[in-house]
Design a protein around this motif. Structure first.
Motif, PDB file in Angstrom:
ATOM      1  N   VAL A  21       3.572  -3.349  16.941  1.00 22.28           N
ATOM      2  CA  VAL A  21       2.443  -4.098  16.368  1.00 22.28           C
ATOM      3  C   VAL A  21       1.748  -3.284  15.282  1.00 22.28           C
ATOM      4  N   VAL A  22       1.486  -2.004  15.587  1.00 22.53           N
ATOM      5  CA  VAL A  22       0.831  -1.127  14.604  1.00 22.53           C
ATOM      6  C   VAL A  22       1.694  -0.973  13.359  1.00 22.53           C
ATOM      7  N   LYS A  23       3.027  -0.794  13.599  1.00 27.44           N
ATOM      8  CA  LYS A  23       3.945  -0.635  12.473  1.00 27.44           C
ATOM      9  C   LYS A  23       3.981  -1.897  11.611  1.00 27.44           C
ATOM     10  N   GLY A  24       3.991  -3.049  12.287  1.00 23.15           N
ATOM     11  CA  GLY A  24       4.007  -4.321  11.555  1.00 23.15           C
ATOM     12  C   GLY A  24       2.741  -4.505  10.726  1.00 23.15           C
ATOM     13  N   CYS A  25       1.603  -4.175  11.327  1.00 24.31           N
ATOM     14  CA  CYS A  25       0.315  -4.295  10.603  1.00 24.31           C
ATOM     15  C   CYS A  25       0.280  -3.349   9.411  1.00 24.31           C
ATOM     16  N   ALA A  26       0.812  -2.128   9.615  1.00 27.97           N
ATOM     17  CA  ALA A  26       0.828  -1.147   8.522  1.00 27.97           C
ATOM     18  C   ALA A  26       1.708  -1.635   7.372  1.00 27.97           C
ATOM     19  N   ILE A  27       2.882  -2.183   7.738  1.00 26.87           N
ATOM     20  CA  ILE A  27       3.786  -2.703   6.695  1.00 26.87           C
ATOM     21  C   ILE A  27       3.129  -3.870   5.958  1.00 26.87           C
ATOM     22  N   LEU A  28       2.479  -4.741   6.720  1.00 22.25           N
ATOM     23  CA  LEU A  28       1.797  -5.882   6.115  1.00 22.25           C
ATOM     24  C   LEU A  28       0.681  -5.440   5.171  1.00 22.25           C
ATOM     25  N   ALA A  29      -0.099  -4.436   5.629  1.00 20.76           N
ATOM     26  CA  ALA A  29      -1.200  -3.924   4.795  1.00 20.76           C
ATOM     27  C   ALA A  29      -0.658  -3.251   3.544  1.00 20.76           C
ATOM     28  N   ALA A  30       0.443  -2.466   3.704  1.00 18.70           N
ATOM     29  CA  ALA A  30       1.041  -1.793   2.549  1.00 18.70           C
ATOM     30  C   ALA A  30       1.608  -2.803   1.560  1.00 18.70           C
ATOM     31  N   SER A  31       2.195  -3.884   2.082  1.00 19.77           N
ATOM     32  CA  SER A  31       2.745  -4.928   1.203  1.00 19.77           C
ATOM     33  C   SER A  31       1.630  -5.628   0.430  1.00 19.77           C
ATOM     34  N   ALA A  32       0.550  -5.928   1.143  1.00 22.52           N
ATOM     35  CA  ALA A  32      -0.595  -6.591   0.488  1.00 22.52           C
ATOM     36  C   ALA A  32      -1.178  -5.695  -0.600  1.00 22.52           C
ATOM     37  N   ALA A  33      -1.290  -4.389  -0.279  1.00 19.71           N
ATOM     38  CA  ALA A  33      -1.830  -3.446  -1.260  1.00 19.71           C
ATOM     39  C   ALA A  33      -0.909  -3.337  -2.471  1.00 19.71           C
ATOM     40  N   ALA A  34       0.407  -3.326  -2.226  1.00 19.77           N
ATOM     41  CA  ALA A  34       1.375  -3.237  -3.330  1.00 19.77           C
ATOM     42  C   ALA A  34       1.307  -4.472  -4.214  1.00 19.77           C
ATOM     43  N   ILE A  35       1.186  -5.650  -3.566  1.00 16.95           N
ATOM     44  CA  ILE A  35       1.073  -6.904  -4.339  1.00 16.95           C
ATOM     45  C   ILE A  35      -0.206  -6.899  -5.169  1.00 16.95           C
ATOM     46  N   TRP A  36      -1.325  -6.473  -4.561  1.00 14.43           N
ATOM     47  CA  TRP A  36      -2.596  -6.443  -5.289  1.00 14.43           C
ATOM     48  C   TRP A  36      -2.538  -5.466  -6.461  1.00 14.43           C
ATOM     49  N   LEU A  37      -1.946  -4.268  -6.197  1.00 18.33           N
ATOM     50  CA  LEU A  37      -1.851  -3.264  -7.248  1.00 18.33           C
ATOM     51  C   LEU A  37      -0.967  -3.756  -8.388  1.00 18.33           C
ATOM     52  N   GLY A  38       0.159  -4.369  -8.014  1.00 15.48           N
ATOM     53  CA  GLY A  38       1.044  -4.893  -9.051  1.00 15.48           C
ATOM     54  C   GLY A  38       0.380  -5.976  -9.864  1.00 15.48           C
ATOM     55  N   SER A  39      -0.375  -6.846  -9.184  1.00 12.34           N
ATOM     56  CA  SER A  39      -1.096  -7.912  -9.882  1.00 12.34           C
ATOM     57  C   SER A  39      -2.150  -7.343 -10.809  1.00 12.34           C
ATOM     58  N   GLU A  40      -2.846  -6.303 -10.329  1.00 10.88           N
ATOM     59  CA  GLU A  40      -3.894  -5.688 -11.153  1.00 10.88           C
ATOM     60  C   GLU A  40      -3.306  -5.018 -12.387  1.00 10.88           C
ATOM     61  N   VAL A  41      -2.187  -4.300 -12.187  1.00  7.99           N
ATOM     62  CA  VAL A  41      -1.519  -3.651 -13.326  1.00  7.99           C
ATOM     63  C   VAL A  41      -1.067  -4.697 -14.336  1.00  7.99           C
ATOM     64  N   TRP A  42      -0.519  -5.794 -13.835  1.00  9.64           N
ATOM     65  CA  TRP A  42      -0.065  -6.871 -14.715  1.00  9.64           C
ATOM     66  C   TRP A  42      -1.239  -7.475 -15.480  1.00  9.64           C
ATOM     67  N   ASP A  43      -2.341  -7.731 -14.743  1.00  6.20           N
ATOM     68  CA  ASP A  43      -3.523  -8.299 -15.393  1.00  6.20           C
ATOM     69  C   ASP A  43      -4.078  -7.373 -16.452  1.00  6.20           C
ATOM     70  N   ARG A  44      -4.172  -6.085 -16.127  1.00  3.12           N
ATOM     71  CA  ARG A  44      -4.706  -5.120 -17.087  1.00  3.12           C
ATOM     72  C   ARG A  44      -3.807  -5.033 -18.320  1.00  3.12           C
ATOM     73  N   SER A  45      -2.502  -5.048 -18.091  1.00  2.00           N
ATOM     74  CA  SER A  45      -1.561  -4.978 -19.216  1.00  2.00           C
ATOM     75  C   SER A  45      -1.709  -6.205 -20.106  1.00  2.00           C
ATOM     76  N   CYS A  46      -1.819  -7.368 -19.474  1.00  2.00           N
ATOM     77  CA  CYS A  46      -1.980  -8.597 -20.254  1.00  2.00           C
ATOM     78  C   CYS A  46      -3.327  -8.627 -20.957  1.00  2.00           C
ATOM     79  N   GLU A  47      -4.346  -8.089 -20.290  1.00  2.00           N
ATOM     80  CA  GLU A  47      -5.660  -8.010 -20.934  1.00  2.00           C
ATOM     81  C   GLU A  47      -5.585  -7.176 -22.202  1.00  2.00           C
ATOM     82  N   ARG A  48      -4.826  -6.109 -22.134  1.00  2.00           N
ATOM     83  CA  ARG A  48      -4.746  -5.196 -23.274  1.00  2.00           C
ATOM     84  C   ARG A  48      -3.924  -5.787 -24.410  1.00  2.00           C
ATOM     85  N   TYR A  49      -2.832  -6.444 -24.058  1.00  2.00           N
ATOM     86  CA  TYR A  49      -1.903  -6.879 -25.096  1.00  2.00           C
ATOM     87  C   TYR A  49      -2.015  -8.354 -25.474  1.00  2.00           C
ATOM     88  N   ALA A  50      -2.717  -9.150 -24.653  1.00  2.00           N
ATOM     89  CA  ALA A  50      -2.760 -10.579 -24.953  1.00  2.00           C
ATOM     90  C   ALA A  50      -3.745 -10.919 -26.058  1.00  2.00           C
TER      91      ALA A  50
END
Length: 471
Positions: A21-50
Motif C-alpha cells: 500500500v505504501v509503495k503504491g501510494c508512493a508510486i502514485l504520488a511520484a507519478s502525479a508529481a512527474a505529471i505536474w512538473l512536466g505540465s509546468e515545464v511545458w507551460d513555461r516553455s510555451c509561455e516563453r516561446y508562444a
C-alpha cells in the motif's frame, strides 16, 4: 507451536500488505508529481516561446524561418492557442518598478508595454530614501509619485516603499505574496552606485522580461530643458553680488520671458517694463509623434452614447502632475464621459511665457490620454468655448478647477456660464508647472550634478542601443 507459527504468518502478510500500500501510494504520488512538473515545464516553455501577438509565436518567427502555409505557421498557431488557453486558467501577473519622478509619457508607455506582457500589472514605487541614496533628490514626493502611477490606466495595483535594487528577499516576497511571474524593465541599463545591475538576480532566476525604452524623452531630458532655460536667465555678465540677491520671483519671471545676456534687462525689469531684447524660445523636445503611438494610448477609448453626460475640461496640462490627475478624476465624477481639450503650444506660450510649455502638444496629449479618467482628448483645442464645440461633442458640463495656472481669456467660458453648464471644481492640489520649475531652479546645483551623470549614461545607451521590438 502450530498456533504460534500461524500468528507469525499473519503478521508477515499484514506487513507485506502495508508495504504494498505504501509503495503504491508512493508510486502514485511520484507519478502525479512527474505529471505536474512536466505540465509546468511545458507551460513555461510555451509561455516563453508562444508570445502574445495576434500573429502567433515571435520566437518561431525569429528562429525557425517562419513561412505562411508551412509547418512553422502551424506550430506558431498551436503555441499561441496554448498560451491563450493557459491565460484563461491562470492570468499572468507581471511586475514593474521605478521612481516615476517627473512622470511623463515615456513612463506611461513603459507601463503600457509591461501590461501587454501579462494580464495583471503590479507597479512598485521606489521610496524617497532609496532614490536619494541611489540617484539623488527626487523632484516629487513619494505621495505625489504614487498618485501619478495610480492614475495611469494600464496599472492594476500599486505597492509602495519598494527598494531600488531587486534583492533576493524582495524578489522572494514578490513571488510568494504577489504571485509574480515576471519582473519587467526597459532595455536601458539600471545600475546601482557600485556599478552592479539592479535586476541581476531577477535575470539569473530566469524571471526577467525586457521591453523597449521610449526614445526621445526621459526625466533627465525634461530636467535638462528647464536647466538650460535657467542658465539663459542667469546671464554671464551679471556680477556675483547680483546673482546672490536674485529672488525666486525674478528667476521665474525671467524663465517665463526667456531671459537675455544683457544686464540692462534687470534695469528694465526694475522699472516695470518688459526686456527690449527677448531671447528666442527654447524647444528641446526630440519626440517624433506617430499615428501608431496615439492609437496605442487611445486603444481603450469608448464612444459616448447619445444620453451620456459628457464633461469637458481644457488646459495646457504641461508637465502632467498630481494636481492634473486629481482635477481630471473630480471632473469625470460629474458625468459619464470626459473629454479633455489640450491647448496648442502657441496658446500656452502666449499666456505663460516663451519657455512654456516645457512639453510639446503631442507630448502633453499622450500624458493626458494615459490617464485612466480620460475618455477622449481634443488636440489643439480652441481657447474659447464655442457653440460649435458644445454641439459637436454633445457637451453637458464645462468644468474647470479653482487653480488657474494662467489667467483665463476674457469671455473664455462666457458661453458655458450663459448656458448654465459651467462648473468650477475645488482643486485638491495647488501644484503647478511653475512650482515644478521652482523646485528645479531652487535646487539647481544638485539637479545639475545629477543631470551630468545621467546624461553620460544616456549618451552611452544611445550609442550602443540596437533595435528592439516594442510591445
Amino acid at each position: 507451536m502450530a498456533s504460534g507459527g500461524s500468528g507469525s504468518e499473519g503478521d508477515a502478510s499484514t506487513t507485506l500488505l502495508t508495504y504494498k500500500v505504501v509503495k503504491g501510494c508512493a508510486i502514485l504520488a511520484a507519478s502525479a508529481a512527474a505529471i505536474w512538473l512536466g505540465s509546468e515545464v511545458w507551460d513555461r516553455s510555451c509561455e516563453r516561446y508562444a508570445g502574445t501577438g495576434r500573429k502567433g509565436s515571435q520566437w518561431v518567427r525569429k528562429n525557425l524561418r517562419y513561412k505562411p502555409g508551412s509547418t512553422t505557421e502551424y506550430l506558431s498557431k498551436v503555441l499561441k492557442q496554448h498560451s491563450d488557453s493557459r491565460k484563461k486558467r491562470r492570468p499572468r501577473i507581471v511586475y514593474m518598478d521605478g521612481c516615476f519622478d517627473m512622470m511623463h509619457y515615456g513612463h506611461a508607455n513603459a507601463l503600457r508595454q509591461a501590461r501587454a506582457c501579462g494580464d495583471y500589472l503590479i507597479v512598485g514605487v521606489v521610496s524617497d530614501e532609496e532614490i536619494l541614496k541611489n540617484k539623488g533628490p527626487p523632484v516629487f514626493s513619494e505621495e505625489e509619485r504614487i498618485t501619478m502611477v495610480k492614475a495611469v490606466k494600464w496599472v492594476d495595483e500599486v505597492i509602495t516603499g519598494v527598494p531600488y535594487e531587486v534583492t533576493e528577499e524582495f524578489m522572494r516576497m514578490l513571488f510568494k505574496k504577489h504571485k509574480i511571474d515576471y519582473i519587467i524593465h526597459g532595455d536601458d541599463p539600471c545600475l546601482l552606485p557600485d556599478g552592479r545591475d539592479a535586476y541581476e538576480l531577477a535575470k539569473k532566476a530566469g524571471r526577467y522580461m525586457e521591453i523597449k525604452r521610449t526614445e526621445g524623452v526621459s526625466s533627465t531630458d525634461i530636467v535638462g530643458r528647464m536647466l538650460l532655460c535657467s542658465h539663459q536667465v542667469s546671464p554671464f555678465k551679471r556680477s556675483k553680488r547680483h546673482l546672490k540677491t536674485k529672488s525666486m520671483d525674478k528667476i521665474e519671471h525671467d524663465f517665463s520671458l526667456g531671459g537675455s545676456d544683457d544686464e540692462c534687462e534687470d534695469e528694465e525689469y526694475a522699472r516695470g517694463s518688459e526686456p527690449s531684447t527677448p531671447r528666442a524660445q527654447t524647444k528641446l523636445s526630440n519626440f517624433m509623434p506617430t499615428s501608431r503611438r496615439l492609437i496605442q494610448f487611445a486603444n481603450d477609448v469608448s464612444k459616448a452614447d447619445k444620453d451620456s453626460v459628457v464633461i469637458y475640461i481644457d488646459g495646457a496640462f504641461d508637465m502632467f502632475h498630481p494636481g492634473h490627475a486629481k482635477i481630471l478624476k473630480a471632473a469625470k465624477e460629474l458625468g459619464d464621459y470626459l473629454i479633455v481639450g489640450v491647448h496648442d503650444d502657441d496658446v500656452v506660450s502666449k499666456s505663460r511665457g516663451r519657455h512654456y510649455p516645457i512639453m510639446s502638444l503631442h507630448e502633453r496629449s499622450l500624458s493626458v490620454l494615459a490617464c485612466r479618467y480620460v475618455d477622449e482628448i481634443i488636440m489643439g483645442a480652441p481657447q474659447q468655448i464655442t457653440s460649435e464645440l458644445l454641439t459637436t461633442f454633445n457637451i453637458s458640463i464645462v468644468a474647470h478647477g479653482t487653480v488657474y495656472e494662467s489667467a483665463a481669456e476674457d469671455g473664455q467660458y462666457a458661453l458655458a456660464i450663459e448656458n448654465g453648464i459651467f462648473v468650477e471644481i475645488e482643486s485638491e492640489s495647488d501644484l503647478s508647472t511653475r512650482e515644478i520649475v521652482r523646485r528645479i531652479v531652487s535646487n539647481k546645483d544638485s539637479f545639475e550634478a545629477k543631470f551630468a551623470r545621467k546624461s553620460k549614461s544616456e549618451a552611452e545607451y544611445y550609442k550602443q542601443k540596437t533595435y528592439v521590438i516594442e510591445q
